[in-house]
Structures are given as structure tokens and as C-alpha cells.
Design a protein around this motif. Structure first.
Motif, mmCIF file in Angstrom:
data_model
loop_
_atom_site.group_PDB
_atom_site.id
_atom_site.type_symbol
_atom_site.label_atom_id
_atom_site.label_comp_id
_atom_site.label_asym_id
_atom_site.label_seq_id
_atom_site.Cartn_x
_atom_site.Cartn_y
_atom_site.Cartn_z
ATOM 1 N N ASP A 1 -39.998 -9.467 -33.368
ATOM 2 C CA ASP A 1 -40.017 -9.808 -31.947
ATOM 3 C C ASP A 1 -40.979 -10.949 -31.635
ATOM 4 O OD1 ASP A 1 -38.102 -7.989 -31.159
ATOM 5 O OD2 ASP A 1 -39.545 -6.373 -30.800
ATOM 6 N N GLN A 2 -42.076 -11.012 -32.385
ATOM 7 C CA GLN A 2 -43.090 -12.026 -32.140
ATOM 8 C C GLN A 2 -42.555 -13.438 -32.344
ATOM 9 O OE1 GLN A 2 -46.665 -11.346 -34.408
ATOM 10 N NE2 GLN A 2 -47.551 -13.336 -33.927
ATOM 11 N N TYR A 3 -41.638 -13.599 -33.301
ATOM 12 C CA TYR A 3 -41.189 -14.935 -33.686
ATOM 13 C C TYR A 3 -39.700 -15.192 -33.454
ATOM 14 C CZ TYR A 3 -45.682 -15.204 -36.141
ATOM 15 O OH TYR A 3 -47.005 -15.225 -36.440
ATOM 16 N N GLN A 4 -38.961 -14.208 -32.959
ATOM 17 C CA GLN A 4 -37.511 -14.367 -32.882
ATOM 18 C C GLN A 4 -37.071 -15.534 -31.994
ATOM 19 O OE1 GLN A 4 -35.115 -11.640 -30.630
ATOM 20 N NE2 GLN A 4 -36.906 -10.561 -29.826
ATOM 21 N N ASP A 5 -37.808 -15.811 -30.927
ATOM 22 C CA ASP A 5 -37.409 -16.916 -30.045
ATOM 23 C C ASP A 5 -37.506 -18.266 -30.761
ATOM 24 O OD1 ASP A 5 -36.848 -15.206 -27.996
ATOM 25 O OD2 ASP A 5 -38.769 -15.464 -26.962
ATOM 26 N N ARG A 6 -38.480 -18.408 -31.652
ATOM 27 C CA ARG A 6 -38.601 -19.664 -32.406
ATOM 28 C C ARG A 6 -37.409 -19.828 -33.353
ATOM 29 N NH1 ARG A 6 -44.900 -20.053 -34.361
ATOM 30 N NH2 ARG A 6 -45.836 -18.940 -32.597
ATOM 31 N N ILE A 7 -36.958 -18.718 -33.918
ATOM 32 C CA ILE A 7 -35.787 -18.772 -34.796
ATOM 33 C C ILE A 7 -34.530 -19.059 -33.982
ATOM 34 C CG2 ILE A 7 -34.341 -17.449 -36.388
ATOM 35 C CD1 ILE A 7 -37.015 -18.316 -37.552
ATOM 36 N N ALA A 8 -34.424 -18.437 -32.808
ATOM 37 C CA ALA A 8 -33.246 -18.656 -31.962
ATOM 38 C C ALA A 8 -33.093 -20.132 -31.598
ATOM 39 C CB ALA A 8 -33.353 -17.804 -30.699
ATOM 40 N N ASP A 9 -34.204 -20.830 -31.411
ATOM 41 C CA ASP A 9 -34.161 -22.250 -31.041
ATOM 42 C C ASP A 9 -33.537 -23.126 -32.124
ATOM 43 O OD1 ASP A 9 -35.329 -21.729 -28.613
ATOM 44 O OD2 ASP A 9 -37.367 -22.238 -29.254
ATOM 45 N N ILE A 10 -33.607 -22.669 -33.379
ATOM 46 C CA ILE A 10 -33.119 -23.500 -34.492
ATOM 47 C C ILE A 10 -32.009 -22.810 -35.278
ATOM 48 C CG2 ILE A 10 -35.327 -24.690 -34.738
ATOM 49 C CD1 ILE A 10 -35.936 -22.834 -37.103
ATOM 50 N N GLU A 11 -31.551 -21.661 -34.807
ATOM 51 C CA GLU A 11 -30.626 -20.828 -35.579
ATOM 52 C C GLU A 11 -29.360 -21.577 -35.990
ATOM 53 O OE1 GLU A 11 -28.566 -16.375 -35.277
ATOM 54 O OE2 GLU A 11 -29.555 -17.265 -33.520
ATOM 55 N N ASP A 12 -28.807 -22.388 -35.104
ATOM 56 C CA ASP A 12 -27.553 -23.080 -35.395
ATOM 57 C C ASP A 12 -27.690 -24.102 -36.519
ATOM 58 O OD1 ASP A 12 -26.239 -21.641 -33.463
ATOM 59 O OD2 ASP A 12 -26.498 -23.158 -31.895
ATOM 60 N N ARG A 13 -28.912 -24.523 -36.803
ATOM 61 C CA ARG A 13 -29.129 -25.554 -37.829
ATOM 62 C C ARG A 13 -29.696 -24.987 -39.136
ATOM 63 N NH1 ARG A 13 -33.049 -29.187 -34.490
ATOM 64 N NH2 ARG A 13 -33.349 -27.222 -33.374
ATOM 65 N N LEU A 14 -29.898 -23.682 -39.195
ATOM 66 C CA LEU A 14 -30.568 -23.083 -40.337
ATOM 67 C C LEU A 14 -29.711 -23.034 -41.594
ATOM 68 C CD1 LEU A 14 -32.652 -20.055 -38.995
ATOM 69 C CD2 LEU A 14 -33.479 -22.053 -40.220
ATOM 70 N N GLY A 15 -28.478 -22.592 -41.451
ATOM 71 C CA GLY A 15 -27.627 -22.436 -42.615
ATOM 72 C C GLY A 15 -27.977 -21.238 -43.471
ATOM 73 N N ILE A 16 -28.612 -20.222 -42.884
ATOM 74 C CA ILE A 16 -28.968 -18.995 -43.597
ATOM 75 C C ILE A 16 -27.900 -17.940 -43.333
ATOM 76 C CG2 ILE A 16 -30.651 -17.103 -43.711
ATOM 77 C CD1 ILE A 16 -32.847 -19.112 -43.239
#
Length: 538
Positions: free
Chosen positions: A117-132
């Protein structure tokens, strides 16, 4: 307490070590917080369940799993579960965000990313470009901005996997730790089980010399190598509890020590300085803490710290991700001062070499270079970067990038300087090249030089200063530049000092002579973060 004998290298893998503790020390506490107490036996079962869940996500031997999590027991359990599958875990710096975070995650080439929960928003901001392929969330998956993450609890709900560790080897890659990028982009340091276990068995475990009833108080972030070596994995090997704190707090540090009855800790130099600078109290020495290692702490502060807080400080040494035990002081010799790096381990030969790879005379300054005398003393190379791995060596000798001299009388080594273009502050190695690359992206900046100014709090550390040439017609302020840096890079890239200048001292080959800038230091024209109204966003 159950300090394991790991003299047989066949025993030097974390899954086997956890299994031994679960079998012979099962009820003893391993991971402790305000809300949980996980025993060694419980940790073994939980990691078997997590391993089964990760196997269901397609994780197998050699796969990489990124851990972007806050300080919590689940991060330790996940790392151990990943290793049970023969896979590799890589912790991501919690200060990263935006493009910096995206670049690091892409370099890691992870099959699965686990966040909270602490970091999920930072991941959401770049999720489409991650390729994971898969993202696992340790938190509420029904109220998240992530797109269909797997719930961590689903992994934990699996039946325990029945795993055979016979094919695990002490030289296998088990983790990737990322450098700060002192000469360019960050590099992934491939670490074997032995590269973690060696500095504990031959170094800090001997120094702390744990006794029954001891417990470790861990305040370092779990993306920091020292957190695992001095605390997490040492607790695993010694069979003692490790209290995991969310973060370091100078205001609550001693209260928390007393609450948990913690007896040992490892701190960064800035943390020690903050504790010393806090207002004195009559009960400062009334604490269960008996041993602390603070890296670095000024020699004149040693007796003050020990007397005020009623504890013993442990001598330090030198280590880095590529070789976690370079030198140490185990004997506490009276003829060697506390600030010395100490002596090499028995399984290495260390020479001080010049730029041509030639050994310098005793007493003169040279680069610390290490020749291992046994397998898996050093790292296993840089992840997918054979060029950088090759550049790190003079023949059989690994080049640390640190300069030292050897005292002719005692034989002890003393730190001289850092060869690389970097500075160290609050336990972080900050690449000035990377700072400059961010600042140059600002449309008003023509050129910039980033360099270190000696910290007023910890003399062996430096605070960041930027000298900036603005483009003609620009009137941007220091606060505007800092806001841009804060939005596009880790928060510690925001400088303590900033000065707008008309020119920089260049060499004939257009390289900035930073030694001249360091000599100039700060002046009446220098903007000071601590004297401004600007608040850094973390």
C-alpha cells in the motif's frame, strides 16, 4: 539462541539455514514488530506456502522477483521463499519514483513485482510501461489503482511446497543489489549466498558476539545491504530475534529500544549524530541496548556516545555490495585507532594499486584492490553487464574504487578518499553524474556541476551542492530548480546548497575541475535548503 556452524560450505544457503533453525530452534522468535512475532518454525512454514504461491505464478529457478516494499517481515519472508525456488530477489530503493523507478525496474527484468500500500501509487503511475507479467499487492486489492494485482494473501493461502534444496549451491546467485551509479547508470550486483554469509560468519557475528537473550533492532531500510548483513541474515544465522522498525526516528528511538528490550543495533553515521544532538535526559543511559555499530562516527564522538548511552560501540571496517567484507577490526588492538579500516580477511589478498595497476609503496595512497583466495568471496559480476564487470578488475584483482594507505608500523589500513565521482551522505552513495543528468533536463539550465561539501554533522560525509549556469534570459529560482529535481528523481537529489554562477572551471578537454568548486565551498550567494522555506517531498 542457536548460532549455526557454517564451516561446511554445503550448509551455506538460506533455505537450509532456515530449515536448521526451524528444526532445532523452532519456537524462538525470528521476526518481530509491534503487531507480529514470527518464530523460526512459523517462518519456515510461511515461506513454504509463499514458495508454492510464487511457483503458481510461474517463478522457477533463475527467475527474478522485484520487491518494492516498506520495512516489514513480509519482505524477509518473500526473499527466503524466492530463494527456496532457486530464484533471485532484488530490493528496489523506496526513495525511487517516476522515471527513476521505471528505469530500475526495467533493468531488473523481473517476472513478478511485489509491492504494498505504501508504494502502490508509484507503481500505478508507470504500470503501463513496466512490461512485468504479474504484480502482487500486499494490501487491499479491491481498493487499488493497480490493474488486477494478485493479492499477497493468495500466495500465503497455498499448501506448503515440498521442496528439495539439494541442488542449491553456496555460489548460486540469490539476489541482485543495485549500486547508486557512481560512474553512470546503476549496476546490478549479483550476490551469491556466500557473499552474504561470509561477512556475517567472518565479520559482524564475531564482533557482536551474541549472548542468550540478545535481540537486534533494525532501523535501516531493507533495500540497504547493511540491513540484511548486520540484522536480518545475522539473526537467521545466530537464531536470535530481529525487531524490524518501519524507519529510524530520533524522537522515539530509545523508547522503542526499551519497549522491545533490544540489545544490539547498527546505525548510519548521521543517525548516531542525530541521537547525540538530541536533548540530554537523565535516563539516557538506562537502556537495554549494550552494543551498537555506527558507520561512520567521528572518533571524538565515540567516548561521548558510549558514556551518555551506557553501551559499547563496535569498531567498523570496510565493505561494499561487491565485497561485503573488505576489511574489519575484530581484535580491537590498542595500537590501531577506532577509525581505521582495519585488516583484510584471511581469504583475500589486498594490494593498494595505482592507476596502472602497480602496487604503491607502503604508506602511500592507492586504490584498494582485492584478490580472492577462495571461491565466491566477491560478487558474481554485474547483472547483464559484462563490460562493467571486466572494467572492475585489474587482472585477478577487483578494484573497489576506494583509496587507502597502509600504516607501516601497525599494518592497519586507513581510508583516504573515494576515487569515483560520488559523495556519501546519510548512508547513501550519491552519483553526482546522475544528479547532473537530472538537472540538465530543466529547460532553464545551461550547465551544472554537482559536488560534495563536508557535512557539519558528520565530517566523513558530504552534502550535495549544485553550481548552475542558467540560460540567458532565465530567472528561475533555487526553489523552482529543487521542485523539478524533487519531481523527477529520488528526494535526496535535492541539494543542500545551490548557487547560480556565470561560469564553471573547465579543463582543456571541457571537464569541470570540481576540486576548485569544493575549495570555494559556500558563500553569501549560496542558497541553503535548511535556511529556506522549501520542503522536500519524500
Amino acid at each position: 539462541m542457536n548460532k549455526l556452524d557454517l564451516s561446511n560450505t554445503a550448509d551455506r544457503t538460506f533455505p537450509l539455514i532456515l530449515r536448521q533453525q526451524a528444526t532445532h530452534n523452532g519456537e524462538a522468535a525470528f521476526l518481530v514488530t509491534d503487531s507480529v512475532r514470527i518464530s523460526f518454525a512459523e517462518a519456515d512454514t510461511m515461506t513454504d506456502r509463499l514458495a508454492a504461491g510464487l511457483l503458481g505464478l510461474g517463478i522457477t529457478r533463475g527467475d527474478i522477483v522485484s520487491l518494492f516494499l516498506g520495512n516489514r517481515p513480509e519482505m524477509v519472508l518473500l526473499a527466503l521463499a524466492i530463494n527456496k525456488l532457486g530464484a533471485i530477489w532484488t530490493p528496489i530503493n523506496g526513495d525511487y519514483k517516476g522515471a527513476w523507478l521505471l528505469d530500475n525496474l526495467k533493468m531488473a527484468r523481473s517476472k513478478v513485482l511485489i509491492t504494498d500500500d505504501q508504494y502502490q501509487d508509484r507503481i500505478a503511475d508507470i504500470e503501463d510501461r513496466l512490461g512485468i507479467e504479474t504484480i502482487v499487492l500486499l494490501g487491499n486489492t479491491e481498493a487499488t489503482s493497480l490493474k488486477g494485482p494478485v493479492n499477497y494473501q493468495q500466495l500465503l493461502d497455498h499448501k506448503p511446497a515440498a521442496l528439495d534444496y539439494a541442488d542449491l549451491h553456496y555460489g548460486d546467485n540469490c539476489s541482485i543489489l543495485w549500486t547508486s551509479g557512481t560512474t553512470g547508470k546503476s549496476k546490478g550486483v549479483l550476490q551469491s549466498y556466500n557473499s552474504w554469509i561470509r561477512p556475517i560468519v567472518d565479520g559482524c557475528s564475531l564482533q557482536y558476539n551474541s549472548l542468550p537473550g540478545d535481540s537486534i533492532f533494525c532501523v535501516l531500510p531493507l533495500f540497504h545491504t547493511a540491513a540484511w548483513t548486520t540484522s536480518i541474515f545475522r539473526a537467521l544465522i545466530e537464531g536470535i530475534p530481529c525487531i524490524i522498525e518501519p524507519r529510524f526516528s530520533v524522537t522515539t528511538f530509545w523508547e522503542r529500544i526499551k519497549q522491545f528490550g533490544a540489545t544490539q543495533t547498527f546505525l548510519l553515521g548521521a543517525m548516531g549524530a542525530f541521537l547525540l544532538n538530541a536533548p540530554e535526559r537523565d535516563d539516557d543511559s538506562e537502556t537495554p541496548l549494550r552494543l551498537a555499530q555506527i558507520v561512520p562516527l567521528a572518533p571524538n564522538q565515540w567516548p561521548i556516545f558510549e558514556q551518555r548511552f551506557g553501551l559499547q560501540l563496535i569498531r567498523t571496517g570496510l565493505g561494499q555490495s561487491e565485497c561485503q567484507l573488505v576489511m574489519t577490526q575484530i581484535e580491537n588492538r590498542k595500537d590501531v585507532p577506532v577509525y581505521a579500516l582495519g585488516f583484510p580477511a584471511d581469504d583475500t589478498t589486498i594490494h593498494l594499486l595505482d592507476d596502472n595497476g602497480i602496487q604503491v609503496p607502503t604508506g602511500e595512497v592507492g586504490e584498494i584492490c582485492i584478490k580472492p583466495l577462495k571461491p565466491y568471496v566477491l560478487f558474481n559480476g554485474y547483472f547483464e553487464n559484462p563490460e562493467a564487470t571486466a572494467e572492475a578488475y585489474f587482472g585477478d584483482y577487483y578494484r573497489t574504487g576506494d583509496l587507502a594507505r597502509q600504516d607501516p608500523a601497525s599494518g592497519a589500513y586507513f581510508f583516504a578518499d573515494r576515487k569515483k565521482d560520488a559523495l556519501r551522505y546519510a548512508g547513501r552513495n550519491i552519483s553526482t553524474l546522475e544528479v547532473e543528468s537530472i538537472v540538465r533536463r530543466h529547460p532553464a539550465v545551461q550547465d551544472v556541476a554537482a559536488f560534495g561539501i563536508t557535512s557539519t554533522e558528520v565530517e566523513s560525509e558530504q552534502e550535495l551542492k549544485l553550481n548552475i549556469i542558467l540560460k540567458e534570459g532565465s530567472s528561475d529560482t533555487a526553489e523552482v530548480i529543487c521542485e523539478f529535481i524533487n519531481d523527477n528523481a529520488p528526494h535526496y537529489f535535492v541539494p543542500r546548497y545551490l548557487e547560480f554562477v556565470e561560469s564553471l572551471p573547465y579543463t582543456p578537454t571541457n571537464k569541470v575541475q570540481k576540486f576548485k568548486l569544493r575549495e570555494q565551498g559556500v558563500n553569501e550567494r549560496t542558497w541553503d535548503l535548511k535556511k529556506s522555506d522549501y520542503i522536500v517531498k519524500k
